[in-house]
Design an enzyme around this catalytic site. Structure first.
Site, PDB file in Angstrom:
ATOM      1  N   GLU A  80       9.180   1.335  10.653  1.00  0.00           N
ATOM      2  CA  GLU A  80      10.321   2.784  10.452  1.00  0.00           C
ATOM      3  C   GLU A  80       9.392   3.669  11.057  1.00  0.00           C
ATOM      4  OE1 GLU A  80      12.885   1.608  10.708  1.00  0.00           O
ATOM      5  OE2 GLU A  80      13.478  -0.380   9.930  1.00  0.00           O
ATOM      6  N   CYS A 114      13.282  10.789   7.335  1.00  0.00           N
ATOM      7  CA  CYS A 114      12.826  10.281   9.081  1.00  0.00           C
ATOM      8  C   CYS A 114      14.402  10.441   9.590  1.00  0.00           C
ATOM      9  CB  CYS A 114      12.636   8.460   8.911  1.00  0.00           C
ATOM     10  SG  CYS A 114      13.754   8.457   7.460  1.00  0.00           S
ATOM     11  N   LYS A 120       1.066  -1.064   0.414  1.00  0.00           N
ATOM     12  CA  LYS A 120      -0.064   0.275   0.433  1.00  0.00           C
ATOM     13  C   LYS A 120       0.943   1.512  -0.068  1.00  0.00           C
ATOM     14  CE  LYS A 120      -2.065   2.809   2.501  1.00  0.00           C
ATOM     15  NZ  LYS A 120      -1.677   3.644   1.695  1.00  0.00           N
ATOM     16  N   GLU A 176       9.164  15.951  15.692  1.00  0.00           N
ATOM     17  CA  GLU A 176       9.107  16.254  14.099  1.00  0.00           C
ATOM     18  C   GLU A 176       9.044  17.225  12.955  1.00  0.00           C
ATOM     19  OE1 GLU A 176       8.325  12.383  11.516  1.00  0.00           O
ATOM     20  OE2 GLU A 176       9.937  12.340  10.974  1.00  0.00           O
ATOM     21  N   GLY A 196       2.485   4.511  13.720  1.00  0.00           N
ATOM     22  CA  GLY A 196       2.929   3.343  14.082  1.00  0.00           C
ATOM     23  C   GLY A 196       2.190   2.518  15.427  1.00  0.00           C
TER      24      GLY A 196
HETATM   25  P1  NAD Z   1       1.630   8.227   8.509  1.00  0.00           P
HETATM   26  O1  NAD Z   1       2.347   7.612   8.922  1.00  0.00           O
HETATM   27  O2  NAD Z   1       0.557   9.241   7.832  1.00  0.00           O
HETATM   28  O3  NAD Z   1       1.805   7.474   6.542  1.00  0.00           O
HETATM   29  C1  NAD Z   1       2.301   5.932   6.100  1.00  0.00           C
HETATM   30  C2  NAD Z   1       1.556   5.493   5.359  1.00  0.00           C
HETATM   31  O4  NAD Z   1       0.545   4.989   6.180  1.00  0.00           O
HETATM   32  C3  NAD Z   1       0.893   5.719   4.046  1.00  0.00           C
HETATM   33  O5  NAD Z   1       0.879   4.638   3.444  1.00  0.00           O
HETATM   34  C4  NAD Z   1      -0.617   5.816   5.445  1.00  0.00           C
HETATM   35  O6  NAD Z   1      -1.269   5.983   4.364  1.00  0.00           O
HETATM   36  C5  NAD Z   1      -0.925   4.716   5.900  1.00  0.00           C
HETATM   37  N1  NAD Z   1      -1.783   4.991   7.236  1.00  0.00           N
HETATM   38  C6  NAD Z   1      -1.805   6.478   7.991  1.00  0.00           C
HETATM   39  N2  NAD Z   1      -3.575   5.925   8.608  1.00  0.00           N
HETATM   40  C7  NAD Z   1      -2.869   4.900   9.080  1.00  0.00           C
HETATM   41  C8  NAD Z   1      -3.720   3.823   9.956  1.00  0.00           C
HETATM   42  N3  NAD Z   1      -4.113   4.308  11.180  1.00  0.00           N
HETATM   43  N4  NAD Z   1      -3.053   2.631   9.318  1.00  0.00           N
HETATM   44  C9  NAD Z   1      -2.828   1.973   8.797  1.00  0.00           C
HETATM   45  N5  NAD Z   1      -1.773   2.829   7.845  1.00  0.00           N
HETATM   46  C10 NAD Z   1      -2.560   4.338   7.820  1.00  0.00           C
HETATM   47  O7  NAD Z   1       3.192   9.244   7.434  1.00  0.00           O
HETATM   48  P2  NAD Z   1       3.179   9.866   5.916  1.00  0.00           P
HETATM   49  O8  NAD Z   1       2.984  10.858   6.877  1.00  0.00           O
HETATM   50  O9  NAD Z   1       3.143   9.172   4.951  1.00  0.00           O
HETATM   51  O10 NAD Z   1       5.595   9.984   6.265  1.00  0.00           O
HETATM   52  C11 NAD Z   1       5.711  10.780   7.477  1.00  0.00           C
HETATM   53  C12 NAD Z   1       6.666   9.647   8.300  1.00  0.00           C
HETATM   54  O11 NAD Z   1       7.116   8.781   7.882  1.00  0.00           O
HETATM   55  C13 NAD Z   1       7.384  10.470   8.764  1.00  0.00           C
HETATM   56  O12 NAD Z   1       6.807  10.977  10.738  1.00  0.00           O
HETATM   57  C14 NAD Z   1       8.341  10.115   8.941  1.00  0.00           C
HETATM   58  O13 NAD Z   1       9.436  10.893   9.678  1.00  0.00           O
HETATM   59  C15 NAD Z   1       8.415   8.872   8.605  1.00  0.00           C
HETATM   60  N6  NAD Z   1       9.588   7.660   8.527  1.00  0.00           N
HETATM   61  C16 NAD Z   1      10.116   7.039   9.102  1.00  0.00           C
HETATM   62  C17 NAD Z   1      11.742   6.853   8.014  1.00  0.00           C
HETATM   63  C18 NAD Z   1      11.422   5.685   8.699  1.00  0.00           C
HETATM   64  O14 NAD Z   1      13.014   4.823   8.052  1.00  0.00           O
HETATM   65  N7  NAD Z   1      12.061   5.691   9.978  1.00  0.00           N
HETATM   66  C19 NAD Z   1      11.494   7.097   6.765  1.00  0.00           C
HETATM   67  C20 NAD Z   1      10.614   7.589   6.005  1.00  0.00           C
HETATM   68  C21 NAD Z   1      10.285   8.571   6.686  1.00  0.00           C
END
Ligand code: NAD
Length: 488
Positions: free
Chosen positions: A257, A291, A183, A391, A240
């Site tokens: 992650e 991230c 997804k 963040e 997460g």
């Molecule tokens: P997000 O958590 O909003 O969304 C990430 C994914 O999860 C998307 O595909 C979204 O549709 C899905 N999602 C959202 N709510 C959900 C739920 N309740 N259940 C299941 N899936 C759901 O994050 P974002 O805004 O897309 O990305 C930014 C974040 O990602 C930042 O906090 C960043 O630090 C983190 N990030 C971490 C790493 C790492 O390797 N640690 C790498 C890249 C980004």
């Protein structure tokens, strides 16, 4: 001028069991450099997700089926072929990534997509090297372990490195013999869909990788589905936590992650020119939507004024520009919503009394509607302020001055995250000593933002758990089985 794109972008469908199918509804994916819709993409409902999981399950369970019949080395060959296809179509994929995410074409073309190729090749090599052990612990038994795939993996991807973070999951999942329901993030689904076409072209059997585009609801359906054995998630810490709760009912394996607020620590005895450059790329590379961004800068007081003068000059010279222009080094923030979040944090920094020394504003290119923000540097930040603790995920740096090593070690660790950290010094004792004290999954010494397919990446504390990349990642996509043979 924002250049017109040459890419032909078709409406996105779902890939389920090898067929491209319509979803129950659609959503728009937007070009952040212009605010215009790029195309409509299928939105997967819970029923669509269920069909995708069942397709992945069939591809996995079918013992006489094409996936299970493949040898490990043939799985490796498929991954290698996929890498070749990505490489052959690199220009087109890089442009798609830039259009959908707003990142400079310089980054997509020379970093993101070449790294996807590297990661796929790295795991292609691992496919034939996954094995259990023979354990000679008793005379009366022959005992050994098998390392088996976990089953159906649900991979949920964020928008900041759409295809690269997809490869971080697909590589180890497929090398170890799992099947996948992928997804992508709703903001950036296009390169995953292009990869879906290449997976078929490479010869992956139907159902081995299924793609369900959509937002949080599609992600939730995947997390709750009893037919999914593991969720591999990259995204925000708050989501997460929801995923962990959602996965608890079926006790799925989970790797997370998550976010970061990584300290970038500059000592007076470092190569200051290199450190200024490192502080700048640490936060402005990828628009700060990284991230592991070095979003907390700690500068030793002795060199603070000189260092900050140079850094602010450098930041002012970086101009947000058309992401498709090869000279652009700072692109568009991924979405209007994310831009508003970044601007709110800039306001909060001012309110809390931090000193703004560069940037701080939204920028309009050609009077357009794109989501651009200047590279922004705050000085005189205190570690308790929101801009030092939370963040931001944008090009905003919070700088804190420090006196000595013990003080900075303590401040650097005073944060809920622990993804990455960097230390700039020419004193090897200080560098390695601090590397041990910092609570972070990656520590860079005299550099920033280096990654390699062979080096594990992941977080301490609320930056998540499990590791991606390297040999380590394979453990999270396999189960270990002990087998006993009675010799008595
Ligand atoms: P997000 O958590 O909003 O969304 C990430 C994914 O999860 C998307 O595909 C979204 O549709 C899905 N999602 C959202 N709510 C959900 C739920 N309740 N259940 C299941 N899936 C759901 O994050 P974002 O805004 O897309 O990305 C930014 C974040 O990602 C930042 O906090 C960043 O630090 C983190 N990030 C971490 C790493 C790492 O390797 N640690 C790498 C890249 C980004």
């Amino acid at each position: 001028m924002i250049a017109a794109s040459k890419a032909k972008i078709e409406p996105g469908k779902l890939l389920i069991g090898g067929e491209w199918v319509e979803g129950s509804s659609t959503f728009a994916t937007v070009n952040p450099a212009t605010g215009d819709t790029l195309t409509q993409v299928a939105e997967a409902s819970a029923e669509d997700v269920d069909r995708a999981v069942r397709a992945a399950r069939r591809a996995f369970d079918d013992l006489g089926g094409p996936w299970r019949k493949l040898s490990a080395s043939d799985r490796g060959k498929l991954l290698w072929r996929l890498a070749d296809l990505v490489e052959r179509n690199l220009e087109e994929i890089a442009e798609l990534e830039t259009l959908d995410n707003g990142k400079p074409i310089f980054e997509s073309r020379y970093v993101d997509i070449p790294s996807v190729v590297d990661v796929l090749r790295y795991y292609a090599g691992w496919a034939s090297k996954i094995h259990g052990e023979t354990i000679n612990s008793r005379e009366d038994a022959f005992t050994y372990t098998l390392r088996e795939p976990v089953g159906v993996v649900g991979a949920i991807i964020p928008w900041n490195f759409p295809l690269l973070l997809t490869s971080w999951k697909l590589g180890p999942a497929l090398a170890t013999g799992n099947t996948v329901v992928l997804k992508p993030a709703e903001q950036t689904p296009l390169t995953a869909l292009r990869l879906g076409q290449l997976l078929t072209e490479a010869g992956f059997p139907p159902g081995v990788v299924n793609i369900v585009t959509g937002g949080p609801a599609a992600g939730q359906a995947l997390v709750r589905h009893a037919g999914v054995d593991k969720i591999a998630f990259t995204g925000s810490t708050s989501v997460g936590k929801e995923i962990m709760r959602g996965a608890a009912d079926t006790l799925k394996r989970v790797t997370l992650e998550l976010g970061g607020k990584s300290p970038n620590i500059v000592f007076a005895d470092s190569d200051l020119e290199a450190a200024v450059k490192g502080a700048s790329t640490g936060i402005f590379y990828g628009k700060g939507e990284v991230c592991a961004a070095g979003s907390r800068l700690f500068v030793e007081k002795k060199v603070h004024d000189e260092f900050m003068g140079k850094l602010a000059d450098r930041a002012r010279k970086i101009k947000p520009g058309d992401p498709l222009d090869p000279k652009t080094r700072l692109g568009a923030i991924v979405s209007e919503q994310q831009m508003q979040t970044v601007l709110r944090y800039i306001e909060s920094g001012k309110q809390e009394g931090a000193r703004l020394v560069a940037g701080g504003n939204r920028v309009s290119l050609d009077g357009g509607k794109g989501f651009f923000v200047e590279p922004t540097v705050f000085d005189a930040v205190e570690n308790r302020m929101k801009i030092a603790q939370e963040e931001i995920f944008g090009p905003v740096l919070a700088t804190i001055a420090f006196d000595d090593l013990d003080q900075v070690a303590e401040m650097a660790n005073q944060n809920i995250y622990g993804l990455a950290a960097a230390v700039w010094t020419n004193d090897i004792k200080k560098a390695h000593g601090l590397a041990r004290r910092l609570k972070a999954g990656t520590v860079w010494i005299n550099t920033y933002n280096l990654y390699d397919a062979a080096l594990p990446f992941g977080g301490f504390k609320q930056s998540g758990f499990g590791r991606e990349l390297g040999r380590e990642a394979l453990d999270y996509y396999t189960e270990v089985k002990s087998v006993w043979v009675n010799l008595a």
